[in-house]
Design a protein around this motif. Structure first.
Motif, short mmCIF file in Angstrom:
data_model
loop_
_atom_site.label_atom_id
_atom_site.label_comp_id
_atom_site.label_asym_id
_atom_site.label_seq_id
_atom_site.Cartn_x
_atom_site.Cartn_y
_atom_site.Cartn_z
N ILE A 42 25.02 47.51 -29.38
CA ILE A 42 25.68 48.28 -30.59
C ILE A 42 27.18 47.80 -30.42
O ILE A 42 27.95 47.56 -29.35
CB ILE A 42 25.59 49.71 -30.38
N GLU A 43 27.60 47.34 -31.45
CA GLU A 43 29.10 46.79 -31.48
C GLU A 43 30.21 48.19 -31.53
O GLU A 43 30.08 48.60 -32.45
CB GLU A 43 29.18 45.94 -32.79
N THR A 44 30.97 48.17 -30.39
CA THR A 44 31.79 49.19 -30.59
C THR A 44 33.08 48.77 -29.94
O THR A 44 33.12 47.71 -29.38
CB THR A 44 31.55 50.41 -29.73
N ARG A 45 34.30 49.45 -30.11
CA ARG A 45 35.65 48.73 -29.48
C ARG A 45 35.59 48.95 -28.11
O ARG A 45 36.51 48.46 -27.61
CB ARG A 45 36.62 49.53 -30.32
N PHE A 46 34.60 49.82 -27.43
CA PHE A 46 34.63 50.03 -26.28
C PHE A 46 34.02 49.07 -25.33
O PHE A 46 34.08 48.78 -24.16
CB PHE A 46 33.96 51.45 -25.88
N GLY A 47 33.10 48.36 -26.17
CA GLY A 47 32.37 47.28 -25.29
C GLY A 47 31.34 47.65 -24.03
O GLY A 47 30.99 47.11 -23.18
N ARG A 48 31.15 48.98 -24.36
CA ARG A 48 30.27 49.48 -23.05
C ARG A 48 28.89 50.00 -23.71
O ARG A 48 28.70 50.55 -24.74
CB ARG A 48 31.01 51.03 -22.79
N HIS A 49 27.87 49.45 -22.96
CA HIS A 49 26.36 49.39 -23.65
C HIS A 49 25.57 50.05 -22.62
O HIS A 49 24.21 50.60 -23.05
CB HIS A 49 25.99 48.02 -23.89
N SER A 50 25.90 50.35 -21.21
CA SER A 50 24.93 50.77 -20.34
C SER A 50 25.56 51.60 -19.21
O SER A 50 26.87 51.36 -18.92
CB SER A 50 24.18 49.81 -19.78
N VAL A 51 24.85 52.52 -18.63
CA VAL A 51 25.32 52.85 -17.20
C VAL A 51 24.10 52.47 -16.24
O VAL A 51 23.04 52.22 -16.56
CB VAL A 51 25.60 54.50 -17.22
N ASN A 52 24.53 52.61 -14.84
CA ASN A 52 23.49 52.12 -13.75
C ASN A 52 24.01 52.89 -12.62
O ASN A 52 24.77 53.74 -12.43
CB ASN A 52 23.69 50.43 -13.71
N SER A 53 22.66 52.65 -11.67
CA SER A 53 22.81 53.63 -10.56
C SER A 53 23.90 53.21 -9.77
O SER A 53 24.60 54.18 -8.76
CB SER A 53 21.55 53.40 -9.77
N GLY A 54 24.92 52.07 -10.04
CA GLY A 54 25.94 51.83 -9.26
C GLY A 54 27.28 52.22 -9.68
O GLY A 54 28.05 52.62 -9.13
N ASN A 55 27.20 52.83 -10.98
CA ASN A 55 28.43 53.39 -11.37
C ASN A 55 28.23 54.66 -12.05
O ASN A 55 29.29 55.42 -12.67
CB ASN A 55 28.97 52.20 -12.53
N VAL A 56 27.03 55.24 -12.14
CA VAL A 56 27.09 56.76 -12.68
C VAL A 56 27.02 57.80 -11.78
O VAL A 56 26.62 57.44 -10.62
CB VAL A 56 25.78 56.86 -13.66
N GLU A 57 27.90 58.96 -11.98
CA GLU A 57 27.84 59.97 -10.98
C GLU A 57 26.67 60.62 -10.90
O GLU A 57 26.07 61.07 -11.88
CB GLU A 57 29.18 60.91 -11.27
N VAL A 58 26.41 61.18 -9.54
CA VAL A 58 25.08 61.85 -9.16
C VAL A 58 25.57 63.00 -8.84
O VAL A 58 26.44 63.42 -7.99
CB VAL A 58 24.18 61.31 -8.37
N ASN A 59 25.10 64.03 -9.56
CA ASN A 59 25.54 65.48 -9.26
C ASN A 59 25.04 66.21 -7.90
O ASN A 59 24.06 65.64 -7.46
CB ASN A 59 25.06 66.62 -10.28
N SER A 60 25.57 67.13 -7.57
CA SER A 60 24.94 67.76 -6.28
C SER A 60 23.69 68.13 -5.97
O SER A 60 22.91 68.10 -5.08
CB SER A 60 25.72 68.94 -5.78
N ASP A 61 22.92 68.22 -7.27
CA ASP A 61 21.43 68.53 -7.51
C ASP A 61 20.77 67.44 -7.58
O ASP A 61 19.41 67.56 -7.85
CB ASP A 61 21.31 69.69 -8.58
N GLY A 62 21.42 66.34 -7.43
CA GLY A 62 20.51 65.11 -7.65
C GLY A 62 20.21 64.47 -9.23
O GLY A 62 19.57 63.51 -9.17
N THR A 63 20.83 64.97 -10.03
CA THR A 63 20.68 64.68 -11.25
C THR A 63 22.09 63.97 -11.89
O THR A 63 23.09 64.00 -11.28
CB THR A 63 20.79 66.03 -12.35
N TYR A 64 21.84 63.17 -12.69
CA TYR A 64 23.01 62.33 -13.59
C TYR A 64 22.96 62.76 -14.99
O TYR A 64 22.05 63.40 -15.63
CB TYR A 64 22.81 60.97 -13.32
#
Lengths: 193, 136
Positions: free
Chosen positions: A117-139
């Motif tokens: 998707i064309e947006t001004r943010f140029g962000r299309h994904s998250v991955n296991s290397g950059n998403v924060e995992v909560n204390s209960d193991g969920t993202y």
């Protein structure tokens, strides 16, 4: 003159043309329709010919051409929220899940034409290397046009959108049974027409 | 009544045939379009390293914006292809696809390790000089 001389021929041409349209149209509908499985996540089709079939190949060619073998990576395409409503670009969603048993995974958002998707943010994904995992193991990932703090996948415009979860290097159990992926909820946030 | 029945049968036969043909041809057509796009940009039997996809990328549907790729469209009816690469540490994989989209071969760093790797890709009827230490 030809048409006037051959109304019978014209009739059969129309019948054949109608048959071609019905056949090709129904095939495209079946190909584009994701296979029913555990909602809303849908495991990718096997990549090898001996395990797949013509329909599996056709579906894969539209969604995941040149995708790796399913033992290498498992794809889950999502097109509905947890209440089975199609995901739409003009709506905001909250995706909450647990990391799949894989060395690396990513969650990518696509437009109705299966491209980024064309947006001004140029962000299309998250991955296991950059998403924060909560204390209960969920993202938790926000999806939609409204800018949100934290992990957010922006959308623009209107129409259907798709999410694709890729799990690379899946664990033995997940590779053997892709339907056993951890449950993920996709909740509509706020109102959406 | 008989004429209506004949029309229905013809319609059904044509529809079913068109349905089967469309399902059969879709992956081959998609791969052919991809082949044309790759060869137009990088040629045949030549590796290309496309940049990470953006919203403007139209080479492959559902492109992966997170991983770097290298592609090579090859046509080797009577020979073999030698792929040599110095692979980075960490995860990488190599897959060989047929024109009907089937994965013919898939391997990764678990099989070969890191450093310099070399693959010889050949049709079944072609003999290639495979070193005894190779993974076949």
């Amino acid at each position: 003159m030809f048409l006037r001389a051959s109304p019978r021929l014209l009739f059969w041409l129309v019948v054949i043309l109608l048959g071609l349209l019905v056949g090709a149209g129904s095939a495209l509908l079946v190909i584009r329709k994701a296979p029913s499985s555990k909602e809303p996540w849908i495991a990718g089709q096997p990549a090898r010919s001996e395990e797949g079939n013509s329909l599996a190949r056709a579906r894969k060619s539209l969604c995941c051409l040149l995708a790796p073998d399913h033992r290498e990576a498992i794809y889950y395409r999502v097109e509905k929220d947890s209440r089975s409503r199609p995901l739409r670009a003009e709506c905001n969603y909250q995706v909450v899940g647990r990391s799949p048993d894989a060395r690396w995974w990513s969650l990518t958002i696509y437009d109705s034409d299966f491209f980024l998707i064309e947006t001004r943010f140029g962000r299309h994904s998250v991955n296991s290397g950059n998403v924060e995992v909560n204390s209960d193991g969920t993202y938790s990932v926000s999806v939609g046009p409204s800018q949100v703090k934290g992990a957010w996948l922006p959308t623009r415009g209107e129409g259907h959108i798709y999410l694709l979860l890729r799990a690379y290097y899946p664990g033995t159990a997940l590779a053997a049974q892709p339907e056993g992926a951890p449950p993920t909820t996709i909740r509509l946030v706020g109102q959406c027409a | 009544m008989r004429r209506l029945l004949i029309v229905a049968v013809v319609l059904a036969v044509v529809s079913v045939t068109a349905h089967i043909l469309t399902v059969w041809i879709t992956p081959r057509l998609a791969m052919r379009v991809t082949w044309d796009r790759i060869t137009e940009q990088y040629g045949v039997n030549n590796a290309g390293r496309p940049p990470l996809p953006t919203a403007a990328s139209r080479s492959v549907a559902m492109p992966n914006p997170d991983l770097l790729h290298a592609v090579c469209a090859f046509d080797i009816p009577n020979g073999y292809l030698r792929v040599k690469a110095r692979v980075p540490p960490g995860y990488w994989s190599l897959a060989v696809y047929a024109m009907n989209t089937d994965v013919l071969l898939s391997t990764n760093n678990r099989v070969t390790g890191e450093g310099l790797v070399e693959f010889l890709i050949a049709p079944e009827n072609v003999t290639v000089p495979v070193p005894t230490t190779s993974y076949v």
